[in-house]
Design an enzyme around this catalytic site. Sequence first.
Site, PDB file in Angstrom:
ATOM      1  N   ASP A 233       0.753  -1.134  -0.191  1.00  0.00           N
ATOM      2  CA  ASP A 233       0.088   0.035   0.134  1.00  0.00           C
ATOM      3  C   ASP A 233       0.737   1.130  -0.103  1.00  0.00           C
ATOM      4  O   ASP A 233       1.942   1.137   0.325  1.00  0.00           O
ATOM      5  CB  ASP A 233      -0.982  -0.087   1.145  1.00  0.00           C
TER       6      ASP A 233
HETATM    7  C1  BGC Z   1      -4.933   3.050  -0.063  1.00  0.00           C
HETATM    8  C2  BGC Z   1      -4.931   2.077  -1.275  1.00  0.00           C
HETATM    9  C3  BGC Z   1      -4.634   2.821  -2.596  1.00  0.00           C
HETATM   10  C4  BGC Z   1      -3.381   3.606  -2.464  1.00  0.00           C
HETATM   11  C5  BGC Z   1      -3.171   4.379  -3.813  1.00  0.00           C
HETATM   12  C6  BGC Z   1      -3.780   4.202  -0.055  1.00  0.00           C
HETATM   13  O1  BGC Z   1      -3.921   5.247   0.662  1.00  0.00           O
HETATM   14  O2  BGC Z   1      -5.138   2.360   1.074  1.00  0.00           O
HETATM   15  O3  BGC Z   1      -6.245   1.480  -1.368  1.00  0.00           O
HETATM   16  O4  BGC Z   1      -4.635   2.081  -3.769  1.00  0.00           O
HETATM   17  O5  BGC Z   1      -3.442   4.622  -1.290  1.00  0.00           O
HETATM   18  O6  BGC Z   1      -3.877   5.527  -3.782  1.00  0.00           O
END
Ligand code: BGC
Length: 813
Positions: A233
């Site tokens: 993530d």
């Molecule tokens: C989220 C993810 C997301 C990523 C990129 C994170 O804060 O938890 O689900 O894909 O950001 O935007």
Amino acid sequence: MTTSTTTSQPASVEHLRPLLDKLTLEQKAALVQGADFWTTVPLPEIGLRAMTLSDGPAGVRGPRWDEREPSLNMPSGSALAASWDVELAYRYGAAAAFEARRKDVDVVLGPTINLHRSPLGGRHFECFSEDPELTGALGAAYVSGLQHNGVAATPKHYVANDSETDRFTVDVRVDERPLRELYLAPFERAVEAGAWSVMSAYNSVDGVTMTENDLLETPLNSEWGFDGVVVSDWTAVRSLDSIPAAQDLAMPGPAPAWADLAAAIRDGRLDEADLDRKALRMLLLAERVGALEGSTTVVPEPVDGVAFVRDAAVAGSVLLSNDGLLPLDASALTSVAVIGHNAREARTQGGGSATVLPERIVSPFDGLRAALPDAAVSYDIGAVVQEGVAELPLAQIENPVTGDPGVRVEFLDASGDILFAEDRRATALVWFGGDAPIAQSATLVLHTLYTPDETGRILLGFAGGGHARVFVDDVLVVDDTPVITGTDLGAAFLNPPSSTAAIEVAAGSAIDIRAEFTMGSNDSVLPGVFSATLGIAPDECDPDALIAHAAAVAAAADVAVVVVGTNSKVESEGYDRLGLDLPGRQDDLVRAVAAANPRTIVVVNAGSPVVLPWADEVAAIVQGYFGGQEFGTAIADVLLGVAEPGGRLPTTWPAALADVPVIDVTPVDGVLAYAEGIHIGYRAWLRAGAEPAFPFGHGLGYTTWSWDSVSADDEGYAVTVVLSNTGARAGKQVVQVYAERADSSIERPARWLVGFAAVHAEPGETLTVSVPVPARRLAHWADGWIVEPGAYTLRVGASVTDLPLTIDWEVDA
Ligand code: BGC
């Protein structure tokens, strides 16, 4: 605490080793980190182009957050789950793949398959269900739909990221059995479907942050045979301890935590074999998505996106109650009062990284007006739902430089010189990737001419994570730094607080608005990202007067449709919900309208359960979820009987917060204990003997059914269910099969879902449906999957508490 060195490496990558051997240590170290927010590092020397990753998952935003490059806004994950339709989930994935390729995206960051453990989870709209079987089956179909069309899926967030409070640091303590049977189960199904990528979560599980956690190796790689890329993530990689762990790609990149990667291998602190293992998987991913020279790029099947999202929104709308008023007879209607803030300002998606920017949105008011050209369809707000500023409507703003609808945006350096300028078509803007020089700029200026359509007082201002000033006709009206509550990066950036000033405007008379945002005044967000909104907040009008007005309008109409819902401060990534009540005075509004007109239908516009204390006072309730850009058309289809609402609840709906058996999302001393074990969702309700407002699996249609028989399928692990459409309309039913085990040697849920099938029948038609119930669905985890031999009962019907058919099921030793 670090994990042991990973060992398992699938045979599927071996043919790429000669290519890997051509790379230097530095090249390999670069390959396993992003090049920027959304792309991976290209290595033209070996014929590798950059791969682009993008959120979703309810549509595909693409590498730029820009309304000039719109995306299809598909119904939310919870709406998809409400369809209980595996074939629809496959088509949903295929539609996402078509969108992805249109936007040059190789990897979609979804589906989100964490569970609805507590209804307070702020990101429920994006996840599917409280049940692992429903989540797993639909998630796997989404993965197949994407990947059969050549685009990688990234089921996320692995694992136990089921709420948002302190999501970067929370340590989830969960026993092995619930972890396997509930939280890992959907990921296992997604990997069975062949997922090419999985996203590791921010949180820790049992004391170890997920990007360093052994769970990445076991069960993901060693047991399930995952041969894809574990993508972190965003910023979840914390240290080089994730190198020996099965964490493959650090995003975004270059990742500060891995800056020393090559040096650490050179001086023997880390093993090069661990890096090779990751780099090989990156090459395999590139080959799969067609980013490696000589590999084939699958061209997705074309999809009529708008038609698909309309169908999907209908399929995911749940008719919670109906005293017979629905479907409405359009030809008999002369006047319809459409009431509610969300009726005109519909929420078609939840907030946070999943946001996409659609070309157009059909609100319920628009949808009903278009569907009823011969009736008087009126609108009345009734109660204010929005909190903070909402962007200025495009039709009312003019770019002072181009004269086109929109806003002039300029990035200035410290001496006021323009570094970069763009002409935008929205006043809610986010830079998260793209070309704007965020890090180099001192000030961001939004400049537009706004023409009000009503005379009076407006609350004009901005929303942002730092300091800004707003000038109207060159007079400074706002100069403020609104206070950010909470600590979440995403929330501060994507859902920032507002500051406004009251100004008087005249209809038709344009005002010149210039907003100056001080950049770098908020250190709590990621470097290189920025968000700024210029807009209007709801005025502090008398709420009782609004309700009384709406009730009077309703009293004079044939029928009243009240659209109630949540707002962006209630359901979003980055924080959990504080309660389940509808925001503002909406409950009072519904009661007043229902008292004024017994023909009152309520449409709920929320991505997860809300409490409906007036449920018995209205003629019908439709839960519309966040239905995507065609939400309003779908609601019109459903209310007017053009289509049958096809949804069944993927999550139990409580009558009151106090009744919910598993509610807690707040860590204590950094720890969130999943103390309820295997009993979440309907399992917990059944165990507690508590009555929800609407049970798991519940949803009505416009026809009637008889449940005729159930028998064991000749083929073995399947049941054959016979059911008939006994009504006068074609309809959809979801055949739900639950298991019970009265005399179990281990603790079991009272009942659990083991299979389901969405079916359609013409009036009078009898269907014979085979629903597979593989032995594994009866198994429990005790250091391995064990199917207890002996007697089970399978119960079949239309919800977890409406199960007219029963069959004894004997499992051999
Ligand atoms: C989220 C993810 C997301 C990523 C990129 C994170 O804060 O938890 O689900 O894909 O950001 O935007």
